[in-house]
Design an enzyme around this catalytic site. Structure first.
Site, PDB file in Angstrom:
ATOM      1  N   SER A 112       3.360  -2.538  10.273  1.00  0.00           N
ATOM      2  CA  SER A 112       4.807  -2.660  10.485  1.00  0.00           C
ATOM      3  C   SER A 112       5.373  -4.019  10.044  1.00  0.00           C
ATOM      4  CB  SER A 112       5.166  -2.359  11.946  1.00  0.00           C
ATOM      5  OG  SER A 112       4.838  -1.007  12.261  1.00  0.00           O
ATOM      6  N   LYS A 119       0.180   4.269  -0.188  1.00  0.00           N
ATOM      7  CA  LYS A 119      -0.444   5.429   0.476  1.00  0.00           C
ATOM      8  C   LYS A 119      -0.220   6.700  -0.358  1.00  0.00           C
ATOM      9  CE  LYS A 119      -0.177   3.035   4.867  1.00  0.00           C
ATOM     10  NZ  LYS A 119      -0.067   3.100   6.309  1.00  0.00           N
ATOM     11  N   HIS A 164      -9.664   1.276   4.936  1.00  0.00           N
ATOM     12  CA  HIS A 164      -8.368   1.360   5.624  1.00  0.00           C
ATOM     13  C   HIS A 164      -8.527   2.243   6.866  1.00  0.00           C
ATOM     14  CE1 HIS A 164      -4.207   2.346   6.511  1.00  0.00           C
ATOM     15  NE2 HIS A 164      -3.873   1.277   5.821  1.00  0.00           N
ATOM     16  N   GLY A 188       2.584   1.886  10.950  1.00  0.00           N
ATOM     17  CA  GLY A 188       3.572   2.965  10.868  1.00  0.00           C
ATOM     18  C   GLY A 188       4.279   3.249  12.177  1.00  0.00           C
ATOM     19  N   ASN A 246       0.876  -1.173   0.000  1.00  0.00           N
ATOM     20  CA  ASN A 246       0.000   0.000   0.000  1.00  0.00           C
ATOM     21  C   ASN A 246       0.914   1.223   0.000  1.00  0.00           C
ATOM     22  OD1 ASN A 246      -1.743   2.085   0.508  1.00  0.00           O
ATOM     23  ND2 ASN A 246      -2.411   1.356   2.523  1.00  0.00           N
ATOM     24  N   GLU A 287      -5.574  -5.036  10.312  1.00  0.00           N
ATOM     25  CA  GLU A 287      -4.518  -4.059  10.546  1.00  0.00           C
ATOM     26  C   GLU A 287      -4.766  -3.368  11.886  1.00  0.00           C
ATOM     27  OE1 GLU A 287      -2.486  -2.799   6.628  1.00  0.00           O
ATOM     28  OE2 GLU A 287      -4.205  -1.502   6.911  1.00  0.00           O
ATOM     29  N   GLU A 341      -6.841   4.517   8.044  1.00  0.00           N
ATOM     30  CA  GLU A 341      -6.613   5.954   7.810  1.00  0.00           C
ATOM     31  C   GLU A 341      -7.852   6.599   7.201  1.00  0.00           C
ATOM     32  OE1 GLU A 341      -2.940   5.339   5.700  1.00  0.00           O
ATOM     33  OE2 GLU A 341      -2.033   4.674   7.592  1.00  0.00           O
TER      34      GLU A 341
HETATM   35  P1  13P Z   1       2.994   0.127   7.725  1.00  0.00           P
HETATM   36  O1  13P Z   1       3.494  -1.160   7.070  1.00  0.00           O
HETATM   37  O2  13P Z   1       3.781   1.322   7.299  1.00  0.00           O
HETATM   38  O3  13P Z   1       2.877  -0.027   9.193  1.00  0.00           O
HETATM   39  O4  13P Z   1       1.510   0.374   7.168  1.00  0.00           O
HETATM   40  C1  13P Z   1       0.588  -0.655   7.201  1.00  0.00           C
HETATM   41  C2  13P Z   1      -0.607  -0.282   6.428  1.00  0.00           C
HETATM   42  O5  13P Z   1      -1.357   0.606   6.807  1.00  0.00           O
HETATM   43  C3  13P Z   1      -0.863  -0.996   5.170  1.00  0.00           C
HETATM   44  O6  13P Z   1      -2.119  -0.721   4.672  1.00  0.00           O
END
Ligand code: 13P
Length: 254
Positions: free
Chosen positions: A216, A15, A98, A176, A13, A170, A100
Site C-alpha cells: 500500500s 501483477k 512474492h 492491496g 509490480n 512486504e 502471492e
Molecule cells: P500494493 O501496493 O497494491 O499494496 O501491492 C504491493 C505489492 O505486492 C508489490 O509487490
C-alpha cells in the site's frame, strides 16, 4: 534515507494486469518520468508484455523485470518461464518469492532459494520478497518468520554471489489493503532484516544491500517511508498502474 552505498530503487509490480496496449501506455508514462526520478526505477511486468515494454524502455535507464521464474533452465514445465528465458527477453531483474506466489502458488523457501540461484546464474538482479501475515504479526511471530525467510532464501551463496541481491519487505497484511505499515513499523522490520543479513555475511554485506518496502505504498506516504534510515526503496503494486507512480518515482528526501 539510504546510505550512499544503497541507491534508492522505486519499483512497480504490475501483477496480472494490463493489455499490451495499456502496458505500452504505462511504459511510456514511466519512461517519460525517468529523468526526474529520485533514484533507480524498475517495472515488473507480465510475461506477455516483456518484449514490447522493453522496446519502450530502451535507453531510458528504467530497468525491466519479470514477476517470477522457474529454477530449471528449460524442460517439461508447462506454463512456466525460466530465468535464462527472462534474461533473453530483455529483463535485468526478477521478483522471487512474492507473497502471492508463496500463498497462491506454493512457493516455499527451498524453491525461492533455488530460484535465486537460477536468477543469479542467468545474470539477473533478484528481488527476494519476505514478509509476515497478519496472523503471524498478531501472534508475535513476525521476527521468527522474517529470520527464516531471509536465512533459508539466501542460504548457500557466497557474499560475492549476492552482491546484486535486493530484499523486499512486504508485510502481507499491507498488500492491496490500504493498510500501509507505519514508517516506524517499516523501519523496525528493515533494521531487523539488515541484522539478519549481517548474521549471514557480515557488516559490509548488510550495509550494502538494498531493502525495499512494499504494501500500500502511495504518492502520499512514499516520502515518509523513504525518510527511514533502512528503507532503500519501494515495491509498489496498485499505485504503480497509475500516474501516481511518477510522484513515487520522484519521492522527496525528508
Ligand atoms: P500494493 O501496493 O497494491 O499494496 O501491492 C504491493 C505489492 O505486492 C508489490 O509487490
Amino acid at each position: 534515507m539510504a546510505s550512499n552505498l544503497r541507491r534508492p530503487l522505486l519499483a512497480g509490480n504490475w501483477k496480472m494486469n494490463l493489455t499490451l496496449a495499456q502496458s505500452v501506455e504505462l511504459a511510456k508514462l514511466v519512461a517519460g518520468g525517468a529523468n526526474s526520478a529520485s533514484g533507480e526505477v524498475a517495472v515488473f511486468v507480465p510475461a506477455t508484455a516483456i518484449t514490447v515494454v522493453g522496446e519502450i524502455l530502451k535507453g531510458t535507464g528504467v530497468r525491466l523485470g519479470a514477476q517470477n521464474g522457474h529454477f530449471e533452465a528449460s524442460g517439461a514445465y508447462t506454463g512456466e518461464i525460466s530465468m535464462p528465458m527472462i534474461a533473453d527477453a530483455g529483463c535485468a531483474m526478477v521478483l522471487i518469492g512474492h507473497s502471492e506466489r508463496r500463498k497462491l502458488f506454493g512457493d516455499t523457501d527451498a524453491w525461492i532459494n533455488k530460484k535465486l540461484g537460477a536468477a543469479l546464474k542467468a545474470g539477473l538482479t533478484p528481488v527476494v520478497c519476505v514478509g509476515e501475515t497478519l496472523e503471524e504479526r498478531e501472534s508475535q511471530k513476525t521476527w521468527r518468520v522474517l529470520e527464516t525467510q531471509v536465512a533459508e532464501g539466501l542460504k548457500g551463496f557466497a557474499p560475492a554471489d549476492l552482491a546484486k541481491v535486493v530484499i523486499a519487505y512486504e508485510p502481507v497484511w499491507a498488500i492491496g489493503t490500504g493498510k500501509t505499515a507505519t514508517p516506524a513499523q517499516a523501519q523496525e522490520a528493515h533494521l531487523f532484516i539488515r541484522a539478519q543479513l549481517k548474521k549471514i555475511h557480515g557488516d559490509g554485506f548488510a550495509a550494502g544491500t538494498r531493502i525495499l518496502y512494499g504494501g500500500s505504498v502511495t504518492a502520499e506516504n512514499v516520502d515518509s517511508l523513504m525518510a527511514q534510515a533502512d528503507v532503500d526503496g519501494a515495491l509498489v503494486g496498485g499505485a504503480s498502474l497509475k500516474k501516481d507512480f511518477l510522484r513515487i518515482m520522484g519521492f522527496q528526501k525528508a
